[in-house]
Scaffold this motif. Sequence first.
Motif, PDB file in Angstrom:
ATOM      1  N   LEU A 210       0.880  -1.169   0.000  1.00 19.04           N
ATOM      2  CA  LEU A 210       0.000   0.000   0.000  1.00 19.04           C
ATOM      3  C   LEU A 210       0.915   1.215   0.000  1.00 19.04           C
ATOM      4  O   LEU A 210       1.607   1.477   0.989  1.00 19.04           O
ATOM      5  CB  LEU A 210      -0.909  -0.012   1.229  1.00 19.04           C
ATOM      6  N   LEU A 211       0.955   1.930  -1.120  1.00 24.69           N
ATOM      7  CA  LEU A 211       1.921   3.004  -1.318  1.00 24.69           C
ATOM      8  C   LEU A 211       1.206   4.332  -1.508  1.00 24.69           C
ATOM      9  O   LEU A 211       0.248   4.427  -2.279  1.00 24.69           O
ATOM     10  CB  LEU A 211       2.801   2.689  -2.535  1.00 24.69           C
ATOM     11  N   VAL A 212       1.690   5.369  -0.821  1.00 27.98           N
ATOM     12  CA  VAL A 212       1.176   6.731  -0.952  1.00 27.98           C
ATOM     13  C   VAL A 212       2.056   7.513  -1.912  1.00 27.98           C
ATOM     14  O   VAL A 212       3.291   7.451  -1.825  1.00 27.98           O
ATOM     15  CB  VAL A 212       1.147   7.432   0.423  1.00 27.98           C
ATOM     16  N   THR A 213       1.433   8.236  -2.839  1.00 27.49           N
ATOM     17  CA  THR A 213       2.204   9.083  -3.746  1.00 27.49           C
ATOM     18  C   THR A 213       1.348  10.261  -4.193  1.00 27.49           C
ATOM     19  O   THR A 213       0.111  10.223  -4.103  1.00 27.49           O
ATOM     20  CB  THR A 213       2.693   8.288  -4.980  1.00 27.49           C
ATOM     21  N   HIS A 214       2.034  11.316  -4.689  1.00 27.14           N
ATOM     22  CA  HIS A 214       1.348  12.426  -5.360  1.00 27.14           C
ATOM     23  C   HIS A 214       1.541  12.338  -6.873  1.00 27.14           C
ATOM     24  O   HIS A 214       0.994  13.160  -7.607  1.00 27.14           O
ATOM     25  CB  HIS A 214       1.901  13.774  -4.866  1.00 27.14           C
TER      26      HIS A 214
END
Length: 280
Positions: A210-214
């Motif tokens: 589960l990866l957070v990115t903009h």
Amino acid sequence: MYRKKCFGGLVPLPLGLYDMTLGLKIKNISKTWNPDSVNPVVALKNINLDVALGEFVVLLGPSGCGKSSLLYILAGLEDASRGVAEFDGRQIVKPSPERGLIFQEASLYPWLTVKDNITFGLKISGLSASKKEAAAEKLLKLVGLKGTGDQRPHQLSGGMRQRAALARALAMEPKVLLMDEPFAALDIQTRSRMQTHLLDIWQASQASILLVTHSIDEALALADRVIVFTSRPGKIKDEIIVNEARPRDLRSPKMIKLARRCEELLAEEVEKAFKEQETA
């Protein structure tokens, strides 16, 4: 195996073939920071999401929409204000080696060698010296850092330090990797190589990610599913399924169409976020 190779590329499984009975289950999660203060901040509101074993899911949204807050709840570092997070059918109430968290900046101990950083958790678990040594060498090779075990973190480049942090998380053999913008501080070329390397490690480890990115490009290059968040309070606005073999050509007509869809979904939310900041 949750994924297979086809014509040299990693092919996402159809969602119906992932085991959704286990993995992460996020049920009606809300999070308010400083709830008893004059100005409480509602970061998340009514988040419902399942992440299957072996699945790669990316959270995409404007700054301040609660994506990182959700990772901290899933890591067991923060409590939800409302709702329940579960892993493998058990409620998440504290940190666990089965859920590894990787931050934007590589959080390595500067006084330890790369090898000692990687095996730090194994040392606490009481593993013998010979087994720790073998595990370190295996992990250094896995993340492309063979021969750097005796160096200190300051002797490594930014990308190498982030790979060392990834190796340390993998040392505990987690079933889930929670990644909070892990490549944001890297230059474009290094970031691209790290994304490719992460896909290789994902295939080898079989962990859920589960990866957070903009970054829309990063989300589409990596994810089985892209979960698009609204501006604060963060809610799930839409879900984009990416059924393309990896490595992906982001300039193909289909990927360009998906990128435009992401841009459309985000544009309104980014505008709302800016207006909120101006009002505040």
